[in-house]
Design an enzyme around this catalytic site. Sequence first.
Site, mmCIF file in Angstrom:
data_model
loop_
_atom_site.group_PDB
_atom_site.id
_atom_site.type_symbol
_atom_site.label_atom_id
_atom_site.label_comp_id
_atom_site.label_asym_id
_atom_site.label_seq_id
_atom_site.Cartn_x
_atom_site.Cartn_y
_atom_site.Cartn_z
ATOM 1 N N GLU A 196 3.421 12.375 24.770
ATOM 2 C CA GLU A 196 1.647 11.273 23.462
ATOM 3 C C GLU A 196 1.319 10.122 23.201
ATOM 4 O OE1 GLU A 196 4.027 12.237 19.586
ATOM 5 O OE2 GLU A 196 4.543 13.997 20.024
ATOM 6 N N LYS A 200 1.368 6.111 22.785
ATOM 7 C CA LYS A 200 2.067 5.243 21.885
ATOM 8 C C LYS A 200 0.758 4.452 21.056
ATOM 9 C CE LYS A 200 5.980 3.223 20.923
ATOM 10 N NZ LYS A 200 5.853 1.644 20.486
ATOM 11 N N ASP A 212 -0.401 1.468 19.579
ATOM 12 C CA ASP A 212 -0.038 0.885 18.728
ATOM 13 C C ASP A 212 -0.682 0.129 17.755
ATOM 14 O OD1 ASP A 212 1.047 -1.538 18.733
ATOM 15 O OD2 ASP A 212 0.291 -2.425 20.331
ATOM 16 N N TYR A 232 2.221 11.499 14.050
ATOM 17 C CA TYR A 232 2.769 12.296 15.078
ATOM 18 C C TYR A 232 4.139 13.130 14.711
ATOM 19 C CZ TYR A 232 5.077 8.033 14.696
ATOM 20 O OH TYR A 232 5.238 6.945 13.726
ATOM 21 N N LYS A 268 6.862 2.155 28.655
ATOM 22 C CA LYS A 268 5.882 1.173 28.284
ATOM 23 C C LYS A 268 5.072 0.815 29.436
ATOM 24 C CE LYS A 268 6.270 -0.484 24.935
ATOM 25 N NZ LYS A 268 7.195 -1.603 23.757
ATOM 26 N N CYS A 286 -18.169 -35.413 22.570
ATOM 27 C CA CYS A 286 -18.721 -33.834 23.444
ATOM 28 C C CYS A 286 -18.176 -34.456 25.062
ATOM 29 C CB CYS A 286 -20.099 -33.915 23.399
ATOM 30 S SG CYS A 286 -20.647 -32.486 24.538
ATOM 31 N N CYS A 318 -22.101 -34.126 26.959
ATOM 32 C CA CYS A 318 -22.802 -35.510 26.579
ATOM 33 C C CYS A 318 -22.765 -36.706 26.619
ATOM 34 C CB CYS A 318 -23.985 -35.111 26.241
ATOM 35 S SG CYS A 318 -23.851 -34.306 24.442
ATOM 36 N N CYS A 366 -20.918 -30.935 18.500
ATOM 37 C CA CYS A 366 -22.092 -31.742 19.772
ATOM 38 C C CYS A 366 -23.398 -31.311 18.847
ATOM 39 C CB CYS A 366 -21.850 -31.499 20.903
ATOM 40 S SG CYS A 366 -23.539 -32.351 21.510
ATOM 41 N N CYS A 418 -28.148 -31.448 25.324
ATOM 42 C CA CYS A 418 -26.294 -31.765 25.266
ATOM 43 C C CYS A 418 -26.676 -30.829 26.711
ATOM 44 C CB CYS A 418 -25.531 -31.350 24.789
ATOM 45 S SG CYS A 418 -24.002 -30.998 25.760
HETATM 46 S S1 IVH Z 1 7.857 9.264 17.789
HETATM 47 C C1 IVH Z 1 12.016 9.378 16.433
HETATM 48 N N1 IVH Z 1 5.238 9.317 18.399
HETATM 49 O O1 IVH Z 1 6.473 3.662 18.094
HETATM 50 C C2 IVH Z 1 10.849 9.900 16.744
HETATM 51 N N2 IVH Z 1 6.311 6.645 17.787
HETATM 52 O O2 IVH Z 1 9.891 3.032 18.561
HETATM 53 C C3 IVH Z 1 10.475 8.303 16.355
HETATM 54 N N3 IVH Z 1 4.994 5.255 18.013
HETATM 55 O O3 IVH Z 1 7.812 2.714 14.859
HETATM 56 C C4 IVH Z 1 8.914 8.009 16.565
HETATM 57 N N4 IVH Z 1 3.033 6.821 18.533
HETATM 58 O O4 IVH Z 1 5.725 3.955 15.007
HETATM 59 C C5 IVH Z 1 5.875 8.655 18.488
HETATM 60 N N5 IVH Z 1 3.565 9.476 19.203
HETATM 61 C C6 IVH Z 1 3.798 8.883 18.164
HETATM 62 C C7 IVH Z 1 3.987 7.009 18.380
HETATM 63 C C8 IVH Z 1 5.172 6.679 17.877
HETATM 64 C C9 IVH Z 1 3.482 5.055 17.633
HETATM 65 C C10 IVH Z 1 5.772 4.192 16.774
HETATM 66 C C11 IVH Z 1 6.461 4.549 15.710
HETATM 67 C C12 IVH Z 1 8.135 3.461 15.804
HETATM 68 C C13 IVH Z 1 7.750 3.243 17.286
HETATM 69 C C14 IVH Z 1 8.911 3.765 18.198
#
Ligand code: IVH
Length: 678
Positions: A116, A118, A120, A232, A320, A414, A417, A432, A437
């Site tokens: 999945e 991840k 942010d 998720y 990551k 500036c 100029c 400026c 300029c």
């Molecule tokens: S699973 C026990 N799935 O990543 C499982 N986490 O470091 C825990 N996060 O704070 C989380 N996308 O907020 C999972 N597809 C995903 C995710 C996800 C983002 C974040 C989550 C958590 C951090 C874990």
Amino acid sequence: MTTKEEISARMDFLRKEIRFHNYRYYALDAPLIGDLEYDALLRELMDLEKANPDLVTADSPTQRVGFPPLEKFEPFRHEIPMLSLENAMNEGEVIEFERRVRRVLGEHAEIDYVAEPKMDGLAVEILYENGFLVGAGTRGDGLVGEDVTPNVKTIRGIPWNLHFSGERLPPPSRLAARGEVFMDRDEFESLNASRQDADEPLFSNPRNAAAGSLRQLDSSITASRPLKAYFYGVGLIDGADFSTQWELLQQLREWGLPVNPLSRKCRTIQEALSHFNHLASRRDSLPYDIDGVVIKVNRIDWQRHLGEKSRSPRWAVAYKFSPQEAQSRVLDIIVQVGRTGALTPVAVLEPVPVGGVTVQRATLHNEDEVRRKDIRVGDQVKVRRAGDVIPEVIEAVTGVRTGSERVFSMPANCPSCGGEVVRLPNESVHRCLNRSCPAQIKGAIWHFAGRGAMNIDGLGKKIISLLVDKELLKSVADLYRLKKEDLENLPGFAEKSAENLIAAIAGSRNPSLSDFLYALGIYHVGSHVAELLACHFGSLDAIRKATEDELKQIPGVGEKVAFSVRSYFSHPANRELVENLIKSGIHIETSRPGRLETVDDTWNGKTVVFTGTLASMTRQEAGAKVTARGARVTESVSSRTDMVIAGKDPGSKRDKAVKLGVPVLTEEEFLNRLKGNV
Ligand code: IVH
């Protein structure tokens, strides 16, 4: 409609209908009706609620505007702790993860995975009881977070009631759904742009913007921020059971919770790794930030068997991406002068790779930002880039300072100029004030010639700089007086290239009204506002004469824009410039009717998806153009999509469109349709 019962029944019907369409739109990403129809349902419900306040229910979809402000956040306890994830930084560490899993499950077990994106953003848990949203909390330390229930209830994609179609599993008596709240990158950028205009501190990235927006004591502020969520997983769940993570994701979606469509079921760890590579290559083109891929053992009985360590499960790993953030040293802080005379401090960095690109410069926005972050010359700093956004300095690593670092202050003159620099009251920028300029002239010409403005091919920054330095250009109007002979003897020019540039300039003589307005570079008039003005007034003359009040009448044009447009056209130097441009042969095409006024069947009410890279403009600019004509731009292709516009490297959206029989336009066809030539 006469009786109270009938009105009440109609309101009930409308609430259900709106909820159902929310589910189709947010959870399934497969809307059955267009925005206009949806708005009509919402409008009817709002009108009925206004006339019958006694019939307004607390769970009405109209109530997402915010709730009374809180004094402080109450604690929110997670009955099952919210764990974090172990990271893997390279393939070897993922293989090592699989080896550990095999040690428990057996060498020959056929282990499948779910990979999945991840997200942010920030983690939340949302509690549903008998299908009703009853509480929501942030992750906090994993055991206790903050109760952000009112805030979460303002997020449109998060249902207040779980969906139940009658066919599948009904919502369980208790469900703690877990997911990530986030903000799309373009929304983050426009939020920051308006914060900069309002002199408010900027958010350093979409994650901080999402966190800052969710953690508001006044939920009406959260309601005004474009937050989204993807789910998720689950914590506590009573009354439902799943055998796999994949099944869990499908079920969450069935209940109306948005689930990231880029998650994949993988038969082997190798498949999970190739999904990682696929997402890594698409990372910059996604509308939101992801920082890796979470790989989870699919079978839930195996997850239980594997169990967890103190803070993370043994059945999942976060692989990551190479970081979009890096550390470097500030070699110098220089000041750049933009076309509006705004001075922007820019950090010159020791070159550093960030997310696959070498970064040597990063913006520091303005003096207040430099002060707030206390960035000094010589500092070790964290630098970030995301997508095609200009890299920026996030913070200084103050612990390693030696004492020789130099504090920055804005120059009094500036750098281009030597003219006086002032900071106007209520502005965060220094400017400026010298209108002649050279840096401002160069910036103005660059903007004028650019995409979405006069579109003069081949007039790059270097050439502009040369022509201004040689005093061949003093303003944009001089462009149209340039002759081949002026260019031929300049360094870098030959007869052919001089001819080409003159031809490109001549070819820009018939702009549309909105492109011309945008090209002028009036403060606060971006391409979208230019489009609104052009559509409303229909001619340059009408805009030149418009009063502030008349300008403010246009939906989408506020006080600031109105003031700016009025001031621009009341300034004699600007009036003269526009006159000169017209005298030099610019002919503005106004034969086309105001697009927003007339119903343009090409775009009005249409659902459009852009994919791939466009050569003539950014996807955002293209989006603004079609939205101004009444279309809706969505991210994904479904049978409801009216057309897909495919630029370079279009990817899977184009394939899906072909499969579904949705018309696919090339960029050229798209531009022709925009011009009304089809
Ligand atoms: S699973 C026990 N799935 O990543 C499982 N986490 O470091 C825990 N996060 O704070 C989380 N996308 O907020 C999972 N597809 C995903 C995710 C996800 C983002 C974040 C989550 C958590 C951090 C874990």
